[in-house]
Scaffold this motif. Structure first.
Motif, PDB file in Angstrom:
ATOM      1  N   CYS A   1       0.811  -1.212   0.039  1.00  0.00           N
ATOM      2  CA  CYS A   1       0.073  -0.019  -0.022  1.00  0.00           C
ATOM      3  C   CYS A   1       1.053   1.310   0.039  1.00  0.00           C
ATOM      4  O   CYS A   1       0.817   1.966  -0.745  1.00  0.00           O
ATOM      5  N   PHE A   2       1.894   1.390   0.848  1.00  0.00           N
ATOM      6  CA  PHE A   2       2.821   2.626   0.939  1.00  0.00           C
ATOM      7  C   PHE A   2       3.695   2.357  -0.022  1.00  0.00           C
ATOM      8  O   PHE A   2       4.254   3.684  -0.720  1.00  0.00           O
ATOM      9  N   LEU A   3       3.993   1.351  -0.831  1.00  0.00           N
ATOM     10  CA  LEU A   3       4.918   1.610  -1.967  1.00  0.00           C
ATOM     11  C   LEU A   3       4.152   2.073  -3.107  1.00  0.00           C
ATOM     12  O   LEU A   3       4.748   2.781  -3.907  1.00  0.00           O
ATOM     13  N   GLY A   4       2.797   1.649  -3.105  1.00  0.00           N
ATOM     14  CA  GLY A   4       1.994   2.343  -4.334  1.00  0.00           C
ATOM     15  C   GLY A   4       1.477   3.819  -3.867  1.00  0.00           C
ATOM     16  O   GLY A   4       1.055   4.737  -4.712  1.00  0.00           O
ATOM     17  N   CYS A   5       1.482   4.112  -2.789  1.00  0.00           N
ATOM     18  CA  CYS A   5       1.214   5.458  -2.266  1.00  0.00           C
ATOM     19  C   CYS A   5       2.002   6.020  -1.346  1.00  0.00           C
ATOM     20  O   CYS A   5       2.212   6.397  -0.054  1.00  0.00           O
ATOM     21  N   PRO A   6       3.343   6.305  -2.004  1.00  0.00           N
ATOM     22  CA  PRO A   6       4.505   6.927  -1.120  1.00  0.00           C
ATOM     23  C   PRO A   6       4.140   8.409  -0.465  1.00  0.00           C
ATOM     24  O   PRO A   6       4.716   8.939   0.530  1.00  0.00           O
ATOM     25  N   ASP A   7       3.283   9.082  -1.328  1.00  0.00           N
ATOM     26  CA  ASP A   7       2.819  10.509  -0.388  1.00  0.00           C
ATOM     27  C   ASP A   7       1.854  10.332   0.627  1.00  0.00           C
ATOM     28  O   ASP A   7       1.856  11.214   1.293  1.00  0.00           O
ATOM     29  N   LEU A   8       1.634   8.969   0.937  1.00  0.00           N
ATOM     30  CA  LEU A   8       0.927   8.797   2.195  1.00  0.00           C
ATOM     31  C   LEU A   8       1.805   8.740   3.525  1.00  0.00           C
ATOM     32  O   LEU A   8       1.255   8.874   4.606  1.00  0.00           O
ATOM     33  N   CYS A   9       3.057   8.477   3.318  1.00  0.00           N
ATOM     34  CA  CYS A   9       3.778   8.223   4.393  1.00  0.00           C
ATOM     35  C   CYS A   9       3.739   9.239   5.455  1.00  0.00           C
ATOM     36  O   CYS A   9       3.661   8.787   6.638  1.00  0.00           O
ATOM     37  N   ALA A  10       4.063  10.477   5.129  1.00  0.00           N
ATOM     38  CA  ALA A  10       4.465  11.546   5.946  1.00  0.00           C
ATOM     39  C   ALA A  10       2.930  11.788   6.695  1.00  0.00           C
ATOM     40  O   ALA A  10       3.001  11.751   8.075  1.00  0.00           O
ATOM     41  N   PRO A  11       1.893  12.039   6.038  1.00  0.00           N
ATOM     42  CA  PRO A  11       0.563  12.272   6.694  1.00  0.00           C
ATOM     43  C   PRO A  11       0.203  11.192   7.461  1.00  0.00           C
ATOM     44  O   PRO A  11      -0.286  11.095   8.652  1.00  0.00           O
ATOM     45  N   MET A  12       0.382   9.904   7.179  1.00  0.00           N
ATOM     46  CA  MET A  12       0.017   8.711   8.053  1.00  0.00           C
ATOM     47  C   MET A  12       0.888   8.606   9.442  1.00  0.00           C
ATOM     48  O   MET A  12       0.295   8.398  10.320  1.00  0.00           O
ATOM     49  N   SER A  13       2.030   8.956   9.031  1.00  0.00           N
ATOM     50  CA  SER A  13       3.148   9.050  10.247  1.00  0.00           C
ATOM     51  C   SER A  13       2.669  10.064  11.427  1.00  0.00           C
ATOM     52  O   SER A  13       2.524   9.618  12.503  1.00  0.00           O
ATOM     53  N   ALA A  14       2.321  11.100  10.862  1.00  0.00           N
ATOM     54  CA  ALA A  14       1.656  12.126  11.814  1.00  0.00           C
ATOM     55  C   ALA A  14       0.419  11.796  12.231  1.00  0.00           C
ATOM     56  O   ALA A  14       0.171  12.198  13.754  1.00  0.00           O
ATOM     57  N   LEU A  15      -0.670  11.249  11.608  1.00  0.00           N
ATOM     58  CA  LEU A  15      -1.667  10.863  12.054  1.00  0.00           C
ATOM     59  C   LEU A  15      -1.547   9.788  13.274  1.00  0.00           C
ATOM     60  O   LEU A  15      -2.381   9.945  13.986  1.00  0.00           O
ATOM     61  N   ALA A  16      -0.741   8.913  12.928  1.00  0.00           N
ATOM     62  CA  ALA A  16      -0.515   7.700  13.940  1.00  0.00           C
ATOM     63  C   ALA A  16       0.127   8.192  15.045  1.00  0.00           C
ATOM     64  O   ALA A  16      -0.422   7.903  16.276  1.00  0.00           O
ATOM     65  N   ASP A  17       1.028   9.214  15.245  1.00  0.00           N
ATOM     66  CA  ASP A  17       1.730   9.530  16.365  1.00  0.00           C
ATOM     67  C   ASP A  17       0.624  10.386  17.030  1.00  0.00           C
ATOM     68  O   ASP A  17       0.499  10.500  18.430  1.00  0.00           O
ATOM     69  N   ASP A  18      -0.033  11.279  16.421  1.00  0.00           N
ATOM     70  CA  ASP A  18      -1.157  12.003  16.997  1.00  0.00           C
ATOM     71  C   ASP A  18      -2.362  10.881  17.750  1.00  0.00           C
ATOM     72  O   ASP A  18      -2.787  11.327  18.686  1.00  0.00           O
ATOM     73  N   TRP A  19      -2.823   9.999  16.970  1.00  0.00           N
ATOM     74  CA  TRP A  19      -3.526   9.370  17.317  1.00  0.00           C
ATOM     75  C   TRP A  19      -3.199   8.521  18.741  1.00  0.00           C
ATOM     76  O   TRP A  19      -3.865   8.227  19.644  1.00  0.00           O
ATOM     77  N   MET A  20      -2.169   8.189  18.783  1.00  0.00           N
ATOM     78  CA  MET A  20      -1.455   7.488  20.070  1.00  0.00           C
ATOM     79  C   MET A  20      -1.179   8.208  21.157  1.00  0.00           C
ATOM     80  O   MET A  20      -1.412   7.891  22.270  1.00  0.00           O
ATOM     81  N   ALA A  21      -1.158   9.335  20.820  1.00  0.00           N
ATOM     82  CA  ALA A  21      -0.867  10.766  22.154  1.00  0.00           C
ATOM     83  C   ALA A  21      -2.270  10.931  22.446  1.00  0.00           C
ATOM     84  O   ALA A  21      -2.427  11.233  23.612  1.00  0.00           O
ATOM     85  N   ASN A  22      -3.312  11.186  21.557  1.00  0.00           N
ATOM     86  CA  ASN A  22      -4.554  11.782  21.861  1.00  0.00           C
ATOM     87  C   ASN A  22      -5.708  10.966  21.701  1.00  0.00           C
ATOM     88  O   ASN A  22      -6.920  11.222  22.300  1.00  0.00           O
ATOM     89  N   ALA A  23      -5.738   9.851  20.785  1.00  0.00           N
ATOM     90  CA  ALA A  23      -7.056   9.122  20.422  1.00  0.00           C
ATOM     91  C   ALA A  23      -8.067   9.966  20.134  1.00  0.00           C
ATOM     92  O   ALA A  23      -9.087   9.769  20.531  1.00  0.00           O
ATOM     93  N   SER A  24      -7.914  11.115  19.257  1.00  0.00           N
ATOM     94  CA  SER A  24      -9.161  11.767  19.049  1.00  0.00           C
ATOM     95  C   SER A  24      -9.436  11.596  17.716  1.00  0.00           C
ATOM     96  O   SER A  24      -8.869  11.885  16.910  1.00  0.00           O
ATOM     97  N   HIS A  25     -10.835  11.378  17.773  1.00  0.00           N
ATOM     98  CA  HIS A  25     -11.436  11.162  16.497  1.00  0.00           C
ATOM     99  C   HIS A  25     -11.638  12.564  15.586  1.00  0.00           C
ATOM    100  O   HIS A  25     -11.451  12.582  14.398  1.00  0.00           O
ATOM    101  N   SER A  26     -11.883  13.604  16.379  1.00  0.00           N
ATOM    102  CA  SER A  26     -11.784  14.959  15.782  1.00  0.00           C
ATOM    103  C   SER A  26     -10.600  15.393  15.043  1.00  0.00           C
ATOM    104  O   SER A  26     -10.461  15.655  13.771  1.00  0.00           O
ATOM    105  N   SER A  27      -9.395  15.095  15.698  1.00  0.00           N
ATOM    106  CA  SER A  27      -8.217  15.398  15.343  1.00  0.00           C
ATOM    107  C   SER A  27      -7.883  14.552  14.168  1.00  0.00           C
ATOM    108  O   SER A  27      -7.510  14.892  13.203  1.00  0.00           O
ATOM    109  N   LEU A  28      -8.317  13.166  14.084  1.00  0.00           N
ATOM    110  CA  LEU A  28      -8.101  12.199  13.208  1.00  0.00           C
ATOM    111  C   LEU A  28      -8.944  12.660  11.776  1.00  0.00           C
ATOM    112  O   LEU A  28      -8.176  12.718  10.771  1.00  0.00           O
ATOM    113  N   ARG A  29      -9.960  13.273  12.039  1.00  0.00           N
ATOM    114  CA  ARG A  29     -10.760  13.826  10.738  1.00  0.00           C
ATOM    115  C   ARG A  29     -10.154  14.810  10.269  1.00  0.00           C
ATOM    116  O   ARG A  29      -9.992  15.091   8.817  1.00  0.00           O
TER     117      ARG A  29
END
Length: 160
Positions: free
Chosen positions: A61-89
């Motif tokens: 998935c990430f090999l096919g969507c390399p531009d997804l790496c940075a936003p997914m990294s930020a999303l995951a780090d934020d989710w693990m820190a806050n578990a906020s559905h609003s922030s995820l959206r």
């Protein structure tokens, strides 16, 4: 013995339990050396505390969507820190064009396991391109995000 293990597991805080479970499942998902090679190639040069774990779930998935790496990294780090559905959206919709790659015809099959895993852990990601568009349009209408991306990225076909 099983009851002591069960009690020990319950002692983990919620996010730590999710993180431990995701890490364990990602490790189990690496069934072949080829999958390990793909995972090591995907998202090279992008750092994030949780990105490697996520990439191991669906490396193609990430090999096919390399531009997804940075936003997914930020999303995951934020989710693990806050578990906020609003922030995820907000994070997903702010980079809607990059998340659209998950649903492109060349990547949809490779990204399905990533979406399935997110759903399994209660991370509410849209399941189709139309759901993502509707989801982000609703966020803009409700004023929960200040912008959505309108450009499209050209997904790379996954490597075999």
């Amino acid at each position: 013995m099983a009851s002591s293990i069960s009690c020990g597991i319950r002692a983990f805080p919620g996010r730590a339990w999710v993180a431990l479970t995701v890490a364990l499942l990602a490790s189990v998902a690496q069934l072949s050396l080829g999958a390990q090679d793909e995972a090591s190639e995907a998202c090279k040069g992008v750092n994030g505390a949780w990105l490697r774990v996520i990439v191991e779930i669906a490396p193609k998935c990430f090999l096919g969507c390399p531009d997804l790496c940075a936003p997914m990294s930020a999303l995951a780090d934020d989710w693990m820190a806050n578990a906020s559905h609003s922030s995820l959206r907000q994070r997903v919709c702010a980079q809607e064009d990059k998340f659209m790659c998950l649903f492109s015809s060349g990547n949809k099959a490779h990204c399905k396991s990533l979406l399935d895993r997110g759903l399994h852990f209660g991370i509410p990601l849209p399941r189709t391109a139309s759901e993502l568009r509707e989801h982000c349009a609703a966020n803009v209408t409700n004023g929960t995000t200040t912008s959505t991306a309108t450009a499209t990225t050209t997904p790379r076909p996954p490597t075999s």
